[in-house]
Design an enzyme around this catalytic site. Structure first.
Site, PDB file in Angstrom:
ATOM      1  N   LYS A 141     -25.205 -10.029 -11.890  1.00 57.21           N
ATOM      2  CA  LYS A 141     -24.358 -11.077 -11.301  1.00 57.21           C
ATOM      3  C   LYS A 141     -23.097 -10.429 -10.753  1.00 57.21           C
ATOM      4  O   LYS A 141     -22.382  -9.728 -11.468  1.00 57.21           O
ATOM      5  CB  LYS A 141     -23.988 -12.166 -12.316  1.00 57.21           C
ATOM      6  N   ASP A 173     -21.413 -15.163  -7.813  1.00 61.89           N
ATOM      7  CA  ASP A 173     -20.522 -16.189  -8.382  1.00 61.89           C
ATOM      8  C   ASP A 173     -19.205 -16.213  -7.604  1.00 61.89           C
ATOM      9  O   ASP A 173     -18.457 -15.236  -7.593  1.00 61.89           O
ATOM     10  CB  ASP A 173     -20.248 -15.888  -9.862  1.00 61.89           C
ATOM     11  N   GLU A 199     -23.295 -19.273  -7.509  1.00 59.90           N
ATOM     12  CA  GLU A 199     -22.610 -20.225  -8.390  1.00 59.90           C
ATOM     13  C   GLU A 199     -21.347 -20.770  -7.723  1.00 59.90           C
ATOM     14  O   GLU A 199     -20.520 -19.995  -7.236  1.00 59.90           O
ATOM     15  CB  GLU A 199     -22.237 -19.557  -9.718  1.00 59.90           C
ATOM     16  N   ASP A 222     -21.669 -24.381 -12.389  1.00 59.64           N
ATOM     17  CA  ASP A 222     -20.955 -23.739 -13.498  1.00 59.64           C
ATOM     18  C   ASP A 222     -19.718 -24.566 -13.850  1.00 59.64           C
ATOM     19  O   ASP A 222     -19.715 -25.350 -14.793  1.00 59.64           O
ATOM     20  CB  ASP A 222     -20.580 -22.306 -13.122  1.00 59.64           C
ATOM     21  N   LYS A 250     -21.519 -22.821 -20.753  1.00 61.05           N
ATOM     22  CA  LYS A 250     -20.682 -22.090 -21.714  1.00 61.05           C
ATOM     23  C   LYS A 250     -20.437 -23.010 -22.906  1.00 61.05           C
ATOM     24  O   LYS A 250     -19.676 -23.987 -22.795  1.00 61.05           O
ATOM     25  CB  LYS A 250     -19.345 -21.697 -21.087  1.00 61.05           C
TER      26      LYS A 250
END
Length: 695
Positions: A141, A173, A199, A222, A250
């Site tokens: 990533k 991301d 993301e 996210d 998360k």
């Protein structure tokens, strides 16, 4: 736990959390006390609402009021403690094995996604990615949108793809750092780079789906999920769009394993990928997340099989943040490395279980230790007219959960908790504690324990008392800082023993500015009128308190009588009538009495329907003036012949008899019953008349 089992959790809020470390610390102190003597059931590991139910029913705390990082720590510690008590691990308590086949379904290794910041040149980043691939990472990533032009970021991705080939999975991301136009510029150049997903490509959440439709690049959510509590339905509906291929979760940001599991279940039911990501936590959290990731993999396979979705390879989870930490909280960090059998970098569920079971803190990295703080309490006696009350005052420093800058004091109200009303032997003898009485007593208590500025926080009845005291403060503020033009000759020295009067400061004062104070007082008077404007939305007792405050101001500051007697035009006509023509009074901030049409009418202040009415055997003025005594058990009403009648309940009658003189007794006709009988409590009233007297 009661059997001596221990579980550890980790709270590590960063900028991505809505709370900071200080917030989390004070809430943890509060939870330490709240969890004392509370049973921890093994059913909590079911997750599907069990933690929320337990927090509300056992701790008495609204689940959503606990900070996400704190709740994640709480669930982590409890789940690890349950696992310890069962001699098992976190994965097994989340997904108990009922047979040999189910044991085989559980993944013993969790693939890891490497995390890399693209703050170097394209060739340098490509070389670093190539090195990571040699280590065994199959998923990379890359962080983009770090201040450079989107064209440069796209060039970097093209260089990386050229370097490592098409077999390596690349995720990107942007952390919502691009405008829609910038994201589209990147998308048009990176569309042939075979990205698994990008993301949060745009700043505006509402542009996410538009970005996919115009760029064709698959998107992962996210930050959108991080704020899922703001509007869960709207955010979860985005998952159903075909352009959303993955959701990054998360646990410490969404509020723990239970919330994370519920989100993952929804995502799996729509055939999408769930990536568990850490927020730069230590090996303690990474070990828990490793087992949680394995649990979600079992759930994914089961859901996909049930719904006949196409099987997909195991997901590489975002636990590669371990490489970014300089130190760890434990001496024996979680081993994440290349698995000889698969050749990939993975985290071992067995190693994670062993670390949690044998967890020991690295004493060399401890900066501060917070011990449990004691609750300070002491007795305080307060006298209020004929009422005496003893309070048990609590000073709980952990109540700094609600304030970072002040000590918090908890007081049991009179007649509640451990407060004691002296001289009351039976329940039937307990005095009626009105808002006024409780407010006056509380004012004295506050003066004893906190002579400086205070903030009152109340719940339920306590909230009404706090509002009442706030309104009374408006009255005091206005009286202090509205000039008393009737006594301009008074000096400050003459009024030392009295309350300050703004008139004494008209010439000069080294600190106080009378003009500013009077301006603020005028604003406060405006606040009182605004409260009247929304009287329909206030409890009746508070509306009456506002009216009483204004009445006191009009009486003690005559120059404002006309302003108060004729409130602003946007106050309802009925309210104007009640304040300027129909006379009224209240008792104990619960009952209102008004004189109209030669009658006395009674209301409960929280009801629009009258309780009862009486003409007091006739002879009353058409719009009689009336006044309760301080205790609220005797009511004086004016008559047409210039005298007045007194209405009283049983307690008031006894009071009248104790103060009657022989001369008055000769004048008084026999006391007769009047029909004043509100339902609860019942009022038995009598009528007594007296001529040639005024109120």
């Amino acid at each position: 736990m009661e059997d001596g089992s221990v579980g550890f959790g980790e709270v590590a809020p960063l900028q991505i959390h809505k709370e900071n470390l200080v917030d989390a610390e004070y809430q943890l102190r509060f939870l330490i006390h709240a969890m004392k003597q509370v049973d921890i059931s093994s059913f909590l590991s079911l997750l599907k609402g069990s933690f929320s139910y337990w927090i509300w029913n056992e701790l008495g705390i609204l689940p959503s009021s606990i900070f996400p990082s704190v709740r994640c720590h709480l669930e982590m510690a409890i789940l690890n403690a349950i696992a310890d008590s069962k001699g098992s691990n976190l994965l097994d308590v989340l997904n108990p094995s009922t047979n040999v086949n189910s044991k085989c379904e559980k993944s013993s290794e969790v693939p890891i996604c490497a995390l890399l910041d693209s703050n170097k040149s394209a060739s340098e980043v490509a070389n670093v990615v190539a090195a990571l691939v040699k280590e065994g990472f199959s998923v990379i990533k890359l962080k983009v949108a770090r201040g450079r032009d989107p064209v440069q970021d796209a060039t970097l991705i093209q260089e990386v793809r050229k370097k490592v080939g098409c077999q390596i999975i690349i995720r990107v991301d942007a952390n919502r750092n691009w405008t829609f136009e910038e994201a589209m510029k990147f998308g048009s150049l990176a569309k042939d780079c075979n990205l698994q997903c990008i993301e949060e490509p745009v700043q505006d959440e509402d542009d996410i789906l538009k970005f996919y439709e115009e760029s064709g690049l698959p998107v992962a959510l996210d930050e959108t999920v991080d704020k899922i509590q703001e509007n869960p339905l709207k955010k979860l509906l985005k998952v159903t769009h075909p352009g959303i291929v993955a959701v990054v979760i998360k646990p410490s940001v969404v509020g723990g394993f239970e919330n994370a599991g519920l989100i993952a279940q929804w995502v799996h039911q729509h055939g999408k990928m769930v990536v568990v990501s850490s927020a730069f936590e230590s090996s303690l959290s990474l070990s828990a997340y490793t087992q949680f990731s394995s649990y979600l993999e079992v759930q994914r396979l089961s859901t996909f099989k049930l719904l006949d979705f196409k099987a997909a390879p195991s997901v590489a989870h975002g636990l590669g943040t371990y490489r970014w930490l300089k130190e760890d909280i434990t001496l024996d960090p979680l081993l994440i490395g290349r698995n000889p059998r698969s050749g990939l970098v993975e985290a071992s569920v067995e190693n994670a279980s062993r670390l949690l079971h044998n967890f020991q803190v690295n004493q060399n990295v401890i900066c501060n230790i917070i011990a449990e703080e004691k609750v300070c309490r002491y007795q305080l006696d307060v006298e209020h007219y004929s009422l005496s009350c003893s309070f048990e005052v609590y000073w709980i420093t952990i109540m700094k959960t609600f304030s970072e800058s002040a000590k918090c004091i908890s007081i049991d109200l009179p007649g509640h908790g451990k407060s004691v009303l002296h001289g009351v032997e039976r329940v039937a003898e307990e005095p009626w504690l009105s808002l006024e009485i409780v407010g006056d007593i509380l004012h004295k208590v506050i003066h004893h324990v906190a002579p400086a500025k205070v903030t009152l926080v109340g719940y339920s009845m306590g909230a009404r008392i706090a509002l009442y005291m706030a309104l009374k403060f408006l009255e005091i503020f206005l009286l202090l800082f509205k000039s008393d033009i009737g006594c301009p000759e008074k000096s400050a020295t003459q009024g030392v023993s009295q309350a300050v009067n703004i008139s004494w400061l008209v010439h000069s004062h080294p600190v106080l500015n009378p003009t500013v104070l009077m301006t603020e007082a005028n604003m406060t008077l405006g606040i009182s009128f605004k409260l009247l404007q929304c009287a329909g939305n206030l409890p009746g007792c508070l509306t009456i308190t506002v009216l009483n405050c204004l009445a006191v101001i009009a009486r003690k500051r005559p120059q404002h009588h006309d302003t108060i007697d004729k409130p602003p035009n946007n106050i309802s006509k009925d309210l104007k009538k009640s304040t300027s023509v129909v006379q009224f009074d209240t008792t104990q901030n619960r009952f209102l009495v008004a004189g109209e049409d030669g009658q006395v009418k009674f209301w409960d202040v929280d009801s629009i329907n009258p309780l009862t009415s009486t003409d007091a055997d006739g002879g009353l003025q058409g719009l009689p003036r009336l006044k309760f005594n301080k205790e609220g058990n005797i009511l004086a009403v004016t008559t047409m012949d210039g005298g007045f009648k007194m209405l009283a309940n049983a307690t008031g009658l006894r009071s009248l008899r104790t103060i009657e003189t022989p001369a008055f007794e000769a004048l008084r006709p026999p006391i007769e019953s009047a029909a004043i009988k509100p339902p609860q409590p019942e009022i038995q009233a009598g009528v007594s008349s007296c001529h040639n007297n005024t109120i």
